[in-house]
Write a protein that holds these residues in place. Structure first.
Motif, PDB file in Angstrom:
ATOM      1  N   ASN A   1       0.854  -1.183   0.000  1.00  0.00           N
ATOM      2  CA  ASN A   1       0.000   0.000   0.000  1.00  0.00           C
ATOM      3  C   ASN A   1       0.894   1.239   0.000  1.00  0.00           C
ATOM      4  O   ASN A   1       1.671   1.453   0.934  1.00  0.00           O
ATOM      5  N   PRO A   2       0.824   2.070  -1.052  1.00  0.00           N
ATOM      6  CA  PRO A   2       1.757   3.204  -1.139  1.00  0.00           C
ATOM      7  C   PRO A   2       1.589   4.216  -0.015  1.00  0.00           C
ATOM      8  O   PRO A   2       2.557   4.889   0.359  1.00  0.00           O
ATOM      9  N   TYR A   3       0.390   4.332   0.543  1.00  0.00           N
ATOM     10  CA  TYR A   3       0.204   5.241   1.675  1.00  0.00           C
ATOM     11  C   TYR A   3       0.952   4.724   2.897  1.00  0.00           C
ATOM     12  O   TYR A   3       1.578   5.501   3.634  1.00  0.00           O
ATOM     13  N   ASN A   4       0.904   3.411   3.119  1.00  0.00           N
ATOM     14  CA  ASN A   4       1.668   2.829   4.221  1.00  0.00           C
ATOM     15  C   ASN A   4       3.166   2.960   3.986  1.00  0.00           C
ATOM     16  O   ASN A   4       3.925   3.323   4.888  1.00  0.00           O
ATOM     17  N   VAL A   5       3.605   2.648   2.766  1.00  0.00           N
ATOM     18  CA  VAL A   5       5.030   2.757   2.454  1.00  0.00           C
ATOM     19  C   VAL A   5       5.522   4.184   2.677  1.00  0.00           C
ATOM     20  O   VAL A   5       6.562   4.412   3.307  1.00  0.00           O
ATOM     21  N   GLY A   6       4.778   5.160   2.173  1.00  0.00           N
ATOM     22  CA  GLY A   6       5.177   6.552   2.340  1.00  0.00           C
ATOM     23  C   GLY A   6       5.229   6.980   3.790  1.00  0.00           C
ATOM     24  O   GLY A   6       6.166   7.661   4.224  1.00  0.00           O
TER      25      GLY A   6
ATOM     26  N   LEU B   1      -2.386  -3.152  14.899  1.00  0.00           N
ATOM     27  CA  LEU B   1      -2.224  -1.793  14.403  1.00  0.00           C
ATOM     28  C   LEU B   1      -2.027  -1.810  12.891  1.00  0.00           C
ATOM     29  O   LEU B   1      -1.540  -2.795  12.323  1.00  0.00           O
ATOM     30  N   ASN B   2      -2.366  -0.708  12.258  1.00  0.00           N
ATOM     31  CA  ASN B   2      -1.947  -0.494  10.878  1.00  0.00           C
ATOM     32  C   ASN B   2      -0.429  -0.586  10.829  1.00  0.00           C
ATOM     33  O   ASN B   2       0.268  -0.150  11.742  1.00  0.00           O
ATOM     34  N   VAL B   3       0.115  -1.157   9.741  1.00  0.00           N
ATOM     35  CA  VAL B   3       1.551  -1.406   9.677  1.00  0.00           C
ATOM     36  C   VAL B   3       2.367  -0.118   9.780  1.00  0.00           C
ATOM     37  O   VAL B   3       3.449  -0.105  10.387  1.00  0.00           O
ATOM     38  N   ALA B   4       1.857   0.979   9.233  1.00  0.00           N
ATOM     39  CA  ALA B   4       2.602   2.237   9.307  1.00  0.00           C
ATOM     40  C   ALA B   4       2.603   2.788  10.730  1.00  0.00           C
ATOM     41  O   ALA B   4       3.604   3.348  11.188  1.00  0.00           O
ATOM     42  N   VAL B   5       1.495   2.629  11.442  1.00  0.00           N
ATOM     43  CA  VAL B   5       1.438   3.081  12.835  1.00  0.00           C
ATOM     44  C   VAL B   5       2.364   2.221  13.697  1.00  0.00           C
ATOM     45  O   VAL B   5       3.131   2.735  14.524  1.00  0.00           O
ATOM     46  N   ALA B   6       2.291   0.912  13.503  1.00  0.00           N
ATOM     47  CA  ALA B   6       3.177   0.014  14.251  1.00  0.00           C
ATOM     48  C   ALA B   6       4.637   0.338  13.970  1.00  0.00           C
ATOM     49  O   ALA B   6       5.477   0.322  14.881  1.00  0.00           O
ATOM     50  N   ALA B   7       4.947   0.662  12.717  1.00  0.00           N
ATOM     51  CA  ALA B   7       6.328   0.991  12.357  1.00  0.00           C
ATOM     52  C   ALA B   7       6.827   2.191  13.141  1.00  0.00           C
ATOM     53  O   ALA B   7       7.980   2.214  13.595  1.00  0.00           O
TER      54      ALA B   7
END
Length: 241
Positions: free
Chosen positions: A99-104, A220-226
């Protein structure tokens, strides 16, 4: 690439790669230095309407600026290992996070927390970074060494041979991330949004950690967890406020 901060970041970090600038009147004052430089350097630069920029960028989410650049340089895994060894630093690795939003968002957090690099496994359908990911990163990708591989597990194995600690993230892991002793240099591996870490990638991890929650929702969403994990990786190494 699209996005005001992303465009200004590429101008600040690698201006020689800029080959065209297109913008709207609304951002004219914010990109004045870029426009002056482009004019002096003979780089095509044009002010257009919002509709024209929508068509040029094939999106309405350009924030008033599109910058065309030469292809991004991808560093080989050996260079990534050299950087981590020299800095005793940290990198984030993407195992099919698409997901580009998560990657960004993850790249933005990586730059914010002072990570050195990002390592990408297979990225179908985008062999390069998606324009949306670059825009969402708000310029963060320009502060990271970027590397990619067609076999993430094999690359992680070679990094381990160089003394790099590999730590995977999994919401079901028994080891909690908060307070975990992240040794340096380290690579934090994030898995696919639905499937998590692949079996071969998981097998290369020296440890698997989880962000603990209340249990009200599964994960969690992967970007939040990151973001939580990166804060823990850099805990004790950040400058005091």
């Amino acid at each position: 690439m699209q996005g005001l901060r992303a465009g200004l970041a590429v101008f600040a970090r690698r201006p020689d790669d800029v080959v065209r600038v297109v913008y709207t009147r609304e951002v004219r004052s914010e990109i004045a230095d870029l426009v002056r430089w482009a004019t002096r350097a003979g780089v095509p630069c044009a002010e257009v309407s919002a509709g024209e920029l929508d068509r040029f960028g094939e999106s309405s989410h350009h924030e008033g600026l599109c910058v065309v650049t030469r292809p991004r340089r991808w560093a080989p895994a050996r260079e990534l290992a050299d950087v981590l060894d020299r800095t005793r630093g940290a990198a984030v690795a993407f195992d099919r996070v698409r997901n580009p939003y998560n990657v960004g968002a993850i790249l933005r957090s990586a730059a914010f927390f002072g990570f050195d690099a990002a390592l990408f496994g297979a990225q179908a359908p985008h062999p390069d970074l998606a324009p949306t990911a670059i825009r969402v990163a708000e310029g963060g990708v320009e502060h990271l060494l970027v590397s990619r591989t067609t076999d993430l597990a094999d690359t992680l194995a070679r990094l381990r041979e160089r003394g790099v600690r590999i730590v995977g993230a999994d919401g079901r892991a028994t080891e909690g991330a908060v307070g975990f002793a992240f040794e340096r240099p380290t690579v934090l591996v994030l898995g696919n949004e639905r499937e998590g870490l692949g079996d071969r990638v998981r097998a290369q991890c020296d440890a698997i950690v989880a962000v603990r929650g209340s249990g009200a929702v599964e994960s969690l969403n992967v970007a939040v967890a990151a973001g939580v994990l990166m804060a823990e990786v850099t805990r004790g190494r950040r400058s005091p406020a």
